[in-house]
Scaffold this motif. Sequence first.
Motif, PDB file in Angstrom:
ATOM      1  N   ARG A  14      -8.552  88.493  68.884  1.00  0.00           N
ATOM      2  CA  ARG A  14      -9.439  89.113  69.860  1.00  0.00           C
ATOM      3  C   ARG A  14     -10.565  89.862  69.154  1.00  0.00           C
ATOM      4  NH1 ARG A  14      -4.348  89.081  71.879  1.00  0.00           N
ATOM      5  NH2 ARG A  14      -4.096  88.309  74.001  1.00  0.00           N
ATOM      6  N   LEU A  15     -11.751  89.322  69.256  1.00  0.00           N
ATOM      7  CA  LEU A  15     -12.933  89.920  68.655  1.00  0.00           C
ATOM      8  C   LEU A  15     -14.092  89.810  69.635  1.00  0.00           C
ATOM      9  CD1 LEU A  15     -12.716  88.291  65.112  1.00  0.00           C
ATOM     10  CD2 LEU A  15     -12.452  90.712  65.575  1.00  0.00           C
ATOM     11  N   LEU A 161      -5.620  92.375  55.944  1.00  0.00           N
ATOM     12  CA  LEU A 161      -6.424  93.363  56.665  1.00  0.00           C
ATOM     13  C   LEU A 161      -5.676  93.891  57.881  1.00  0.00           C
ATOM     14  CD1 LEU A 161      -9.944  91.636  56.631  1.00  0.00           C
ATOM     15  CD2 LEU A 161      -8.973  93.234  54.972  1.00  0.00           C
ATOM     16  N   GLU A 162      -5.846  95.168  58.157  1.00  0.00           N
ATOM     17  CA  GLU A 162      -5.314  95.753  59.390  1.00  0.00           C
ATOM     18  C   GLU A 162      -6.123  95.210  60.574  1.00  0.00           C
ATOM     19  OE1 GLU A 162      -2.734  97.534  59.722  1.00  0.00           O
ATOM     20  OE2 GLU A 162      -2.342  98.624  57.846  1.00  0.00           O
ATOM     21  N   PRO A 163      -5.483  94.947  61.724  1.00  0.00           N
ATOM     22  CA  PRO A 163      -6.203  94.377  62.868  1.00  0.00           C
ATOM     23  C   PRO A 163      -7.431  95.175  63.315  1.00  0.00           C
ATOM     24  CG  PRO A 163      -3.847  94.212  63.221  1.00  0.00           C
ATOM     25  CD  PRO A 163      -4.031  95.026  61.972  1.00  0.00           C
ATOM     26  N   ASP A 164      -7.371  96.505  63.200  1.00  0.00           N
ATOM     27  CA  ASP A 164      -8.519  97.298  63.642  1.00  0.00           C
ATOM     28  C   ASP A 164      -9.696  97.233  62.671  1.00  0.00           C
ATOM     29  OD1 ASP A 164      -7.561  98.837  61.563  1.00  0.00           O
ATOM     30  OD2 ASP A 164      -7.129 100.609  62.780  1.00  0.00           O
ATOM     31  N   SER A 165      -9.520  96.487  61.573  1.00  0.00           N
ATOM     32  CA  SER A 165     -10.621  96.344  60.616  1.00  0.00           C
ATOM     33  C   SER A 165     -11.271  94.961  60.674  1.00  0.00           C
ATOM     34  CB  SER A 165     -10.117  96.604  59.187  1.00  0.00           C
ATOM     35  OG  SER A 165      -9.261  95.555  58.753  1.00  0.00           O
ATOM     36  N   TYR A 166     -10.786  94.071  61.537  1.00  0.00           N
ATOM     37  CA  TYR A 166     -11.319  92.715  61.591  1.00  0.00           C
ATOM     38  C   TYR A 166     -12.817  92.705  61.887  1.00  0.00           C
ATOM     39  CZ  TYR A 166      -6.480  90.919  61.780  1.00  0.00           C
ATOM     40  OH  TYR A 166      -5.173  90.596  61.510  1.00  0.00           O
ATOM     41  N   GLU A 167     -13.217  93.424  62.910  1.00  0.00           N
ATOM     42  CA  GLU A 167     -14.627  93.422  63.294  1.00  0.00           C
ATOM     43  C   GLU A 167     -15.492  94.075  62.226  1.00  0.00           C
ATOM     44  OE1 GLU A 167     -15.489  94.679  67.278  1.00  0.00           O
ATOM     45  OE2 GLU A 167     -13.714  93.699  68.100  1.00  0.00           O
ATOM     46  N   VAL A 168     -14.962  95.098  61.587  1.00  0.00           N
ATOM     47  CA  VAL A 168     -15.702  95.763  60.502  1.00  0.00           C
ATOM     48  C   VAL A 168     -15.908  94.785  59.352  1.00  0.00           C
ATOM     49  CG1 VAL A 168     -15.687  97.676  58.858  1.00  0.00           C
ATOM     50  CG2 VAL A 168     -14.778  98.006  61.161  1.00  0.00           C
ATOM     51  N   LEU A 170     -16.061  91.532  59.442  1.00  0.00           N
ATOM     52  CA  LEU A 170     -16.961  90.431  59.789  1.00  0.00           C
ATOM     53  C   LEU A 170     -18.384  90.900  60.092  1.00  0.00           C
ATOM     54  CD1 LEU A 170     -14.613  88.313  62.087  1.00  0.00           C
ATOM     55  CD2 LEU A 170     -15.223  87.860  59.703  1.00  0.00           C
ATOM     56  N   ASN A 171     -18.560  92.191  60.305  1.00  0.00           N
ATOM     57  CA  ASN A 171     -19.892  92.717  60.636  1.00  0.00           C
ATOM     58  C   ASN A 171     -20.812  92.631  59.409  1.00  0.00           C
ATOM     59  OD1 ASN A 171     -22.159  94.265  61.287  1.00  0.00           O
ATOM     60  ND2 ASN A 171     -20.970  95.726  62.482  1.00  0.00           N
ATOM     61  N   PRO A 172     -21.931  91.892  59.502  1.00  0.00           N
ATOM     62  CA  PRO A 172     -22.817  91.728  58.335  1.00  0.00           C
ATOM     63  C   PRO A 172     -23.493  93.029  57.903  1.00  0.00           C
ATOM     64  CG  PRO A 172     -23.828  90.809  60.308  1.00  0.00           C
ATOM     65  CD  PRO A 172     -22.412  91.144  60.686  1.00  0.00           C
ATOM     66  N   LYS A 173     -23.426  94.055  58.743  1.00  0.00           N
ATOM     67  CA  LYS A 173     -24.087  95.320  58.419  1.00  0.00           C
ATOM     68  C   LYS A 173     -23.151  96.327  57.753  1.00  0.00           C
ATOM     69  CE  LYS A 173     -27.439  94.901  62.194  1.00  0.00           C
ATOM     70  NZ  LYS A 173     -27.996  95.541  63.423  1.00  0.00           N
ATOM     71  N   THR A 174     -21.890  95.993  57.608  1.00  0.00           N
ATOM     72  CA  THR A 174     -20.938  96.934  57.009  1.00  0.00           C
ATOM     73  C   THR A 174     -21.270  97.173  55.537  1.00  0.00           C
ATOM     74  OG1 THR A 174     -19.177  96.208  58.503  1.00  0.00           O
ATOM     75  CG2 THR A 174     -18.504  97.415  56.544  1.00  0.00           C
ATOM     76  N   ASP A 175     -21.257  98.436  55.147  1.00  0.00           N
ATOM     77  CA  ASP A 175     -21.566  98.828  53.778  1.00  0.00           C
ATOM     78  C   ASP A 175     -20.502  98.299  52.812  1.00  0.00           C
ATOM     79  OD1 ASP A 175     -23.182 100.814  51.965  1.00  0.00           O
ATOM     80  OD2 ASP A 175     -21.059 101.230  51.557  1.00  0.00           O
ATOM     81  N   PRO A 176     -20.908  97.804  51.634  1.00  0.00           N
ATOM     82  CA  PRO A 176     -19.944  97.276  50.659  1.00  0.00           C
ATOM     83  C   PRO A 176     -18.856  98.268  50.273  1.00  0.00           C
ATOM     84  CG  PRO A 176     -22.158  96.619  50.047  1.00  0.00           C
ATOM     85  CD  PRO A 176     -22.296  97.587  51.191  1.00  0.00           C
ATOM     86  N   VAL A 177     -19.192  99.548  50.206  1.00  0.00           N
ATOM     87  CA  VAL A 177     -18.186 100.552  49.864  1.00  0.00           C
ATOM     88  C   VAL A 177     -17.093 100.583  50.928  1.00  0.00           C
ATOM     89  CG1 VAL A 177     -17.764 103.005  49.485  1.00  0.00           C
ATOM     90  CG2 VAL A 177     -19.839 101.943  48.557  1.00  0.00           C
ATOM     91  N   ALA A 178     -17.494 100.512  52.189  1.00  0.00           N
ATOM     92  CA  ALA A 178     -16.520 100.491  53.277  1.00  0.00           C
ATOM     93  C   ALA A 178     -15.700  99.211  53.247  1.00  0.00           C
ATOM     94  CB  ALA A 178     -17.245 100.628  54.617  1.00  0.00           C
ATOM     95  N   LEU A 179     -16.327  98.110  52.895  1.00  0.00           N
ATOM     96  CA  LEU A 179     -15.607  96.840  52.817  1.00  0.00           C
ATOM     97  C   LEU A 179     -14.521  96.893  51.751  1.00  0.00           C
ATOM     98  CD1 LEU A 179     -18.608  94.342  53.033  1.00  0.00           C
ATOM     99  CD2 LEU A 179     -16.870  94.726  54.797  1.00  0.00           C
ATOM    100  N   LYS A 180     -14.846  97.455  50.602  1.00  0.00           N
ATOM    101  CA  LYS A 180     -13.877  97.529  49.507  1.00  0.00           C
ATOM    102  C   LYS A 180     -12.647  98.352  49.911  1.00  0.00           C
ATOM    103  CE  LYS A 180     -15.668  95.333  45.899  1.00  0.00           C
ATOM    104  NZ  LYS A 180     -15.994  96.085  44.690  1.00  0.00           N
ATOM    105  N   LYS A 181     -12.841  99.377  50.731  1.00  0.00           N
ATOM    106  CA  LYS A 181     -11.720 100.209  51.163  1.00  0.00           C
ATOM    107  C   LYS A 181     -10.738  99.426  52.032  1.00  0.00           C
ATOM    108  CE  LYS A 181     -14.150 104.643  50.943  1.00  0.00           C
ATOM    109  NZ  LYS A 181     -14.633 105.822  51.716  1.00  0.00           N
ATOM    110  N   LEU A 182     -11.237  98.396  52.707  1.00  0.00           N
ATOM    111  CA  LEU A 182     -10.370  97.585  53.567  1.00  0.00           C
ATOM    112  C   LEU A 182      -9.433  96.697  52.756  1.00  0.00           C
ATOM    113  CD1 LEU A 182     -12.951  96.386  56.263  1.00  0.00           C
ATOM    114  CD2 LEU A 182     -11.498  98.431  56.302  1.00  0.00           C
ATOM    115  N   LEU A 183      -9.725  96.537  51.472  1.00  0.00           N
ATOM    116  CA  LEU A 183      -8.985  95.607  50.627  1.00  0.00           C
ATOM    117  C   LEU A 183      -7.874  96.282  49.830  1.00  0.00           C
ATOM    118  CD1 LEU A 183     -12.053  93.549  49.352  1.00  0.00           C
ATOM    119  CD2 LEU A 183     -10.501  92.995  51.256  1.00  0.00           C
TER     120      LEU A 183
END
Length: 225
Positions: A14-15, A161-168, A170-183
């Motif tokens: 669900r996205l 990935l946690e389900p609440d991070s899926y949209e984050v 896939l969002n092309p505007k998400t900052d790389p620092v925030a992306l790395k935290k999801l990993l």
Amino acid sequence: MWPLVTLRSRDRIRLKGFCNSDLPFGARYNIAPSQNVLAVGNFGNGLEIADLTWGLIPSWSVETKAFINARAETLEDKPSFSDSFRLRRCLIPADGFFEWERVGKSKRPFYFQLNDESQFAFGGIWDQRRSDEQSIKSCAIITTAANDLIGALHDRMPAILEPDSYEVWLNPKTDPVALKKLLAPFPALKMKTHPVSNAVNSPENDSAQLLVRVDAELGTTPSLF
């Protein structure tokens, strides 16, 4: 290291803006590199689910060398991954994966899944390589440091990935620092494992029997990593 994954059902992810695909689906119990995997992302027509080849081939590559996985720590540094990490992220649905324990000269397979055995998603990146002969959309699964459960067998694990991070993700505007935290390593307390048959070592085997607990069997498997 975990060259095989499973996907027993295609639960709808669900996205916002997600367009579910009518791709035919059959349960998979032994998905191996070079085979097709389902992936969710924007592949040119908005968010959708699509078949991608597991093994990323960079768009600029003159060779067809494929990368099965990509280390989270060097995504921004490796030319093979940096553009895809910035522009072409995807989710790779799964409900389990295999890892091997070394026992003397043998390796014993274990199956890892969530405690409730539900579907989850790996963080992935993708690319499209075009040539005169064909166009290939391919992907790699991102790896991170192993959690305590998997760490007994290997020092790396796929980035779940946690389900609440899926949209984050896939969002092309998400900052790389925030992306790395999801990993970060997925919590070990949310996962479970059990030993399985050496039959999983052959990608020709693809049935639910591969996931049945087998406590006494030992054997060998070639390493892909």
